[in-house]
Design an enzyme around this catalytic site. Structure first.
Site, mmCIF file in Angstrom:
data_model
loop_
_atom_site.group_PDB
_atom_site.id
_atom_site.type_symbol
_atom_site.label_atom_id
_atom_site.label_comp_id
_atom_site.label_asym_id
_atom_site.label_seq_id
_atom_site.Cartn_x
_atom_site.Cartn_y
_atom_site.Cartn_z
ATOM 1 N N ASN A 1 0.905 -1.158 0.000
ATOM 2 C CA ASN A 1 0.000 0.000 0.000
ATOM 3 C C ASN A 1 0.942 1.205 0.000
ATOM 4 O O ASN A 1 1.287 1.745 1.037
ATOM 5 C CB ASN A 1 -0.889 0.009 1.245
ATOM 6 C CG ASN A 1 -1.900 -1.128 1.197
ATOM 7 O OD1 ASN A 1 -2.400 -1.504 0.141
ATOM 8 N ND2 ASN A 1 -2.207 -1.699 2.364
ATOM 9 N N LYS B 1 0.911 -3.230 -6.161
ATOM 10 C CA LYS B 1 -0.434 -3.656 -5.767
ATOM 11 C C LYS B 1 -1.379 -2.710 -6.484
ATOM 12 O O LYS B 1 -1.465 -1.528 -6.142
ATOM 13 C CB LYS B 1 -0.586 -3.543 -4.249
ATOM 14 C CG LYS B 1 -2.001 -3.766 -3.723
ATOM 15 C CD LYS B 1 -2.033 -3.767 -2.188
ATOM 16 C CE LYS B 1 -3.442 -3.948 -1.654
ATOM 17 N NZ LYS B 1 -3.482 -4.001 -0.165
ATOM 18 N N GLU C 1 -7.954 -3.648 -3.196
ATOM 19 C CA GLU C 1 -8.276 -2.979 -1.932
ATOM 20 C C GLU C 1 -8.134 -1.462 -2.040
ATOM 21 O O GLU C 1 -7.548 -0.802 -1.185
ATOM 22 C CB GLU C 1 -7.386 -3.521 -0.806
ATOM 23 C CG GLU C 1 -7.659 -4.986 -0.506
ATOM 24 C CD GLU C 1 -6.951 -5.515 0.737
ATOM 25 O OE1 GLU C 1 -5.858 -5.040 1.038
ATOM 26 O OE2 GLU C 1 -7.519 -6.405 1.391
ATOM 27 N N ARG D 1 1.178 -7.861 -8.238
ATOM 28 C CA ARG D 1 0.406 -8.741 -7.349
ATOM 29 C C ARG D 1 -0.950 -9.130 -7.929
ATOM 30 O O ARG D 1 -1.594 -8.350 -8.635
ATOM 31 C CB ARG D 1 0.200 -8.075 -5.977
ATOM 32 C CG ARG D 1 1.506 -7.900 -5.244
ATOM 33 C CD ARG D 1 1.275 -7.192 -3.946
ATOM 34 N NE ARG D 1 1.065 -8.066 -2.827
ATOM 35 C CZ ARG D 1 0.110 -7.915 -1.923
ATOM 36 N NH1 ARG D 1 -0.788 -6.964 -2.046
ATOM 37 N NH2 ARG D 1 0.036 -8.715 -0.892
ATOM 38 N N ARG E 1 -15.132 -14.948 -3.253
ATOM 39 C CA ARG E 1 -13.834 -14.270 -3.311
ATOM 40 C C ARG E 1 -12.709 -15.219 -3.730
ATOM 41 O O ARG E 1 -11.751 -14.810 -4.391
ATOM 42 C CB ARG E 1 -13.549 -13.666 -1.928
ATOM 43 C CG ARG E 1 -12.183 -13.075 -1.806
ATOM 44 C CD ARG E 1 -12.034 -12.372 -0.462
ATOM 45 N NE ARG E 1 -10.633 -12.090 -0.180
ATOM 46 C CZ ARG E 1 -10.201 -11.588 0.952
ATOM 47 N NH1 ARG E 1 -11.069 -11.302 1.928
ATOM 48 N NH2 ARG E 1 -8.925 -11.357 1.138
ATOM 49 N N LYS F 1 -0.495 -14.895 -3.747
ATOM 50 C CA LYS F 1 -0.479 -15.421 -2.379
ATOM 51 C C LYS F 1 -0.685 -16.933 -2.399
ATOM 52 O O LYS F 1 -1.326 -17.468 -3.312
ATOM 53 C CB LYS F 1 -1.576 -14.763 -1.535
ATOM 54 C CG LYS F 1 -1.300 -13.304 -1.238
ATOM 55 C CD LYS F 1 -2.311 -12.715 -0.250
ATOM 56 C CE LYS F 1 -1.994 -11.237 -0.020
ATOM 57 N NZ LYS F 1 -2.891 -10.596 0.972
ATOM 58 N N ASP G 1 -6.526 -15.330 1.758
ATOM 59 C CA ASP G 1 -5.581 -14.371 2.337
ATOM 60 C C ASP G 1 -4.830 -14.918 3.550
ATOM 61 O O ASP G 1 -5.193 -14.590 4.676
ATOM 62 C CB ASP G 1 -6.340 -13.104 2.746
ATOM 63 C CG ASP G 1 -5.406 -11.967 3.090
ATOM 64 O OD1 ASP G 1 -4.210 -12.103 2.831
ATOM 65 O OD2 ASP G 1 -5.884 -10.953 3.616
ATOM 66 N N GLU H 1 3.736 -15.794 -2.967
ATOM 67 C CA GLU H 1 3.889 -14.838 -1.862
ATOM 68 C C GLU H 1 3.440 -15.522 -0.582
ATOM 69 O O GLU H 1 2.282 -15.915 -0.456
ATOM 70 C CB GLU H 1 3.047 -13.574 -2.128
ATOM 71 C CG GLU H 1 3.097 -12.570 -0.988
ATOM 72 C CD GLU H 1 2.309 -11.275 -1.276
ATOM 73 O OE1 GLU H 1 2.337 -10.772 -2.421
ATOM 74 O OE2 GLU H 1 1.658 -10.772 -0.342
ATOM 75 N N GLU I 1 -0.159 -12.398 10.591
ATOM 76 C CA GLU I 1 -1.359 -11.564 10.609
ATOM 77 C C GLU I 1 -2.582 -12.329 11.114
ATOM 78 O O GLU I 1 -3.390 -11.790 11.864
ATOM 79 C CB GLU I 1 -1.635 -11.025 9.192
ATOM 80 C CG GLU I 1 -2.914 -10.227 9.077
ATOM 81 C CD GLU I 1 -3.162 -9.678 7.674
ATOM 82 O OE1 GLU I 1 -2.316 -9.884 6.781
ATOM 83 O OE2 GLU I 1 -4.211 -9.037 7.488
ATOM 84 N N HIS J 1 -11.181 -17.297 8.041
ATOM 85 C CA HIS J 1 -11.664 -15.920 8.167
ATOM 86 C C HIS J 1 -12.669 -15.745 9.304
ATOM 87 O O HIS J 1 -13.671 -15.041 9.169
ATOM 88 C CB HIS J 1 -12.307 -15.482 6.839
ATOM 89 C CG HIS J 1 -11.886 -14.107 6.409
ATOM 90 N ND1 HIS J 1 -12.410 -12.971 6.947
ATOM 91 C CD2 HIS J 1 -10.969 -13.683 5.495
ATOM 92 C CE1 HIS J 1 -11.854 -11.907 6.376
ATOM 93 N NE2 HIS J 1 -10.966 -12.317 5.501
ATOM 94 N N TRP K 1 -16.001 -9.018 3.907
ATOM 95 C CA TRP K 1 -15.108 -8.719 5.014
ATOM 96 C C TRP K 1 -15.570 -9.445 6.278
ATOM 97 O O TRP K 1 -14.865 -9.451 7.269
ATOM 98 C CB TRP K 1 -15.080 -7.207 5.292
ATOM 99 C CG TRP K 1 -14.284 -6.434 4.294
ATOM 100 C CD1 TRP K 1 -13.458 -6.966 3.328
ATOM 101 C CD2 TRP K 1 -14.216 -5.022 4.143
ATOM 102 N NE1 TRP K 1 -12.885 -5.966 2.597
ATOM 103 C CE2 TRP K 1 -13.329 -4.747 3.067
ATOM 104 C CE3 TRP K 1 -14.818 -3.936 4.808
ATOM 105 C CZ2 TRP K 1 -13.036 -3.453 2.652
ATOM 106 C CZ3 TRP K 1 -14.519 -2.651 4.394
ATOM 107 C CH2 TRP K 1 -13.642 -2.416 3.326
HETATM 108 O O1 GCW Z 1 -4.813 -9.332 4.126
HETATM 109 C C1 GCW Z 1 -4.670 -8.086 3.700
HETATM 110 C C2 GCW Z 1 -4.090 -7.334 4.840
HETATM 111 C C3 GCW Z 1 -3.711 -5.960 4.413
HETATM 112 C C4 GCW Z 1 -2.710 -6.110 3.273
HETATM 113 C C5 GCW Z 1 -3.384 -6.890 2.141
HETATM 114 C C6 GCW Z 1 -2.449 -7.142 0.987
HETATM 115 C C7 GCW Z 1 -0.890 -4.720 2.715
HETATM 116 O O2 GCW Z 1 -5.021 -7.299 5.883
HETATM 117 O O3 GCW Z 1 -3.154 -5.299 5.507
HETATM 118 O O4 GCW Z 1 -2.256 -4.881 2.817
HETATM 119 O O5 GCW Z 1 -3.781 -8.123 2.620
HETATM 120 O O6 GCW Z 1 -1.845 -8.199 0.968
HETATM 121 O O7 GCW Z 1 -2.334 -6.300 0.128
#
Ligand code: GCW
Length: 672
Positions: free
Chosen positions: A200, A277, A281, A314, A325, A349, A354, A376, A382, A509, A532
């Site tokens: 970000n 990115k 988001e 990404r 999703r 990822k 996530d 990734e 997290e 989640h 979410w």
């Molecule tokens: O899972 C989410 C995270 C965000 C993160 C995003 C991403 C950097 O909660 O904090 O932002 O993934 O991977 O871009």
């Protein structure tokens, strides 16, 4: 600075290797990194053997020789073909019987540095049999990169180890000592790149004053073979310099990036490239202008290509409109296969959602055959208890890397299809760093092992992760054999424990929706995006629980190659660990082991708690083997972990019980 941090803390030789003290070191070669390798070898040996080691010009029996290729010495000892097979970063560590000495060599300076670290590690972690010592190591991935989610204000997104290690305010004038320790730690496990700032991305990172700071960091990392990369904001031309658009097809925009890239390479000639990115988001991207991800990535890639820079683009995309999703990245990126330039890596990822405690691998792996896919992984925890919970991620990484995609028949593992060892395409792997300014670097002593195992697997995904855990323990905590074994077995179970007490059987989640800490499966937020909220994922109701992604549901299973598709699609054959990821089943659904789904769920939550309790016991029993400070700190964290495992179990079971309306089975503790 004494360099005794992280996995250099123990600095003890394995008893079985004490007889391997060399007489002298010979160093045949030159260059900044070669000199560093020399220094690291000598100081490493001196630390381990607790003596002074001198250089010698004459090559003699009983010495260790480090040498670059093309020195007459190497030519005589190692065949040309063997040297060629090493590529740029591979190395050889070999006992040359005829001369009675050990040779460490490679084609480049950094390969010799890697050989040095490898040899020092061996001295500390496994018995070396001199007469058969003949190690040839070649890394599987070319780009082995950390991603820092560090902001320019010193905060770290999803960081749980204090503030960022990058002291932007002090740079470029003051260079923190930690940068050297960081570089050494990374080089010692083969990491050769780092993205300094958050995906970000603040556009400011590309301002001239920040580029000078980046240059200063790059100068510390360069001798260790580590390239610097930056995350960039796709709208930078508009935000920084007031261009009317950031459209990748606009010639002013292209020119802006050209000039910026030229400016960067003038300061940092070995700059690695950009991580982006985009359209994810809320971040800007090419789709804002009707262009595709490929068009956006290629615009940057073409500009970077003359400098041998790359774009890591990404694929973490999802929007509120789809019905699942887990399917979206595949839907958005598959049509773009074969459309990316050669110096673009699409960074995906490990799982389709996530970084959950467990996900099946993202179906893009294996499917996007004409594109370099860069896995990734998340090193920062997290969704796995931040830096409070002891979770060794080696098993998670391995499960992912060894997942068979079947894309090219049996044996097309994720590691195999993404590392492209035999293809001309560029390969890479990224890990989201868990590093901060905390004294112990990662918040939890054991979190260091996740940084370590990421590097080791990025070098070679075939390594045994229990073995890696033991290496790390011997280097970091203790050399006591009993303790090593006990701690390793605790580490090996720790990821399954967290899956059990957080999200067993394919659930995902369920965490607090915003901070991602602790359970919140009931969470309702008025007007929030459905995807979410936990209920979008667990779909618990009076009939049952789980997300129907089978062909009778969202048909996400279709994105996997046969025979996986069918295996996942059919609830009877779907592996238990992914059951509720792919299926919505009734509370009374009978499993192969005879338990009902409800019972099985309860047992897993309880198992998770029991496992953490057993970790506490193991740790306590090893007090005599561990340095006091480390012992106490880990002990305290394990207390938190037990409390929170119970919290997760109780919260989830009580909530799900409001739907199942069934009692907790025998053996499952009543909620506290
Ligand atoms: O899972 C989410 C995270 C965000 C993160 C995003 C991403 C950097 O909660 O904090 O932002 O993934 O991977 O871009």
């Amino acid at each position: 600075y004494d360099g005794r941090e992280l996995w250099f803390a123990q600095n003890k030789i394995l008893k079985a290797n004490v007889h391997l003290k060399p007489n002298f070191v010979n160093a045949i070669g030159e260059g900044t990194t070669f000199d560093l390798a020399k220094k690291e070898l000598v100081s490493g040996l001196e630390g381990l053997f607790d003596c002074t080691i001198n250089y010698q010009n004459e090559v003699q029996p009983g010495n260790i020789v480090i040498a670059l290729k093309n020195s007459g010495f190497v030519d005589a000892a190692i065949s040309n073909t063997e040297m060629t097979s090493l590529g740029e970063e591979g190395f050889i560590i070999k006992y040359i019987a005829s001369k009675k000495l050990i040779l460490l060599t490679g084609n480049t300076e950094v390969s010799v540095l890697y050989a040095v670290y490898h040899y020092l590690r061996l001295l500390q972690t496994s018995k070396i049999n001199l007469s058969s010592l003949n190690i040839i190591e070649v890394p599987s991935y070319q780009k082995r990169v950390l991603n820092h989610w560090d902001n320019l204000d010193g905060s770290v997104e999803r960081g749980y180890a204090g503030r960022s290690i990058w002291k932007w305010d002090d740079l470029p004038n003051v260079l923190s000592k930690r940068y050297i320790s960081y570089a050494k730690a990374n080089a010692s496990i083969g990491i050769n790149g780092t993205v300094l700032n958050n995906v970000n991305a603040s556009p400011d990172i590309l301002l001239p004053e920040y580029l000078l700071k980046v240059k200063a960091i790059a100068s510390v990392l360069r001798p260790f073979g580590i390239q610097v990369y930056l995350s960039v904001n796709f709208s930078s031309p508009a935000i920084l310099d007031g261009l009317a658009t950031a459209n990748p097809k606009d010639k002013h925009v292209v020119l802006w990036w050209k000039n910026k890239v030229e400016e960067i390479y003038q300061l940092i000639p070995d700059f690695g490239g950009f991580l982006v990115k985009a359209n994810s988001e809320g971040q800007p991207g090419p789709m804002d202008f009707g262009c595709t991800h490929a068009e956006g990535a290629n615009m940057l890639a073409d500009i970077l290509a003359p400098y041998e820079g790359v774009v890591m683009w990404r694929a973490f995309v999802y929007n509120a409109n789809g019905n699942d999703r887990a399917k979206q990245a595949y839907e958005e990126f598959m049509p773009l296969d074969n459309k990316f330039r050669k110096n673009v890596l699409v960074q995906v990822k490990n799982g389709p959602i996530d970084f959950q405690p467990r996900e099946p691998f993202s179906p893009l792996f294996g499917a996007m055959k004409g594109t370099s896919l860069m896995p990734e992984l998340q090193i920062t925890q997290e969704y796995l208890g931040f830096s409070s919970h002891l979770v060794y991620l080696g098993t998670l990484y391995k499960e992912f890397l060894w997942s068979d995609t079947y894309s090219n028949g049996r044996g097309s593992t994720v590691a195999q299809v993404s590392s492209n060892k035999n293809s001309k395409r560029i390969s890479g792997i990224a890990g989201v760093a868990n590093i901060g300014s905390d004294n112990n670097w990662c918040g939890h002593h054991f979190a260091q092992s996740n940084w370590y195992v990421f590097g080791r697997l990025a070098w070679n995904p075939s390594l045994n992760v229990r073995h890696i855990a033991k290496e790390w323990i011997r280097l970091t905590l203790t050399q006591d054999e009993h303790a090593v074994k006990e701690i390793a077995s605790m580490m090996m179970k720790s990821r399954e424990a967290v899956v059990n007490y957080m999200t067993p059987l394919g659930l995902h989640h369920l965490m607090g929706w915003d901070h991602h800490y602790g359970p919140e499966p009931w969470c309702v937020i008025p007007n929030a995006r459905a995807d979410w909220l936990p209920s979008y994922y667990h779909k618990a109701d009076s009939l049952g629980i789980g997300f129907n992604r089978s062909s009778s549901g969202t048909n996400a299973t279709e994105q996997y190659a046969e025979p996986l598709r069918e295996l996942f699609d059919n609830e009877a054959s779907c592996p238990l660990e992914y059951l509720l990821w792919f299926h919505h089943l009734s509370w009374n659904y009978e499993l192969k082991n005879g338990n009902s789904l409800w019972e099985e769920l309860c047992y897993h939550y309880q198992d998770g708690v029991n496992q953490v309790r057993s970790f506490r016991k193991i740790w306590k029993s090893l007090e005599a083997n561990i340095a006091t400070q480390q012992f106490i700190e880990v002990n305290e964290k394990l207390k938190i972990q037990e409390k929170e495992a119970i919290w997760w179990r109780d919260a989830c079971l009580l909530y799900f019980q409001s739907f199942s309306k069934q009692a907790l089975p025998y053996g499952v503790d009543n909620p506290i």
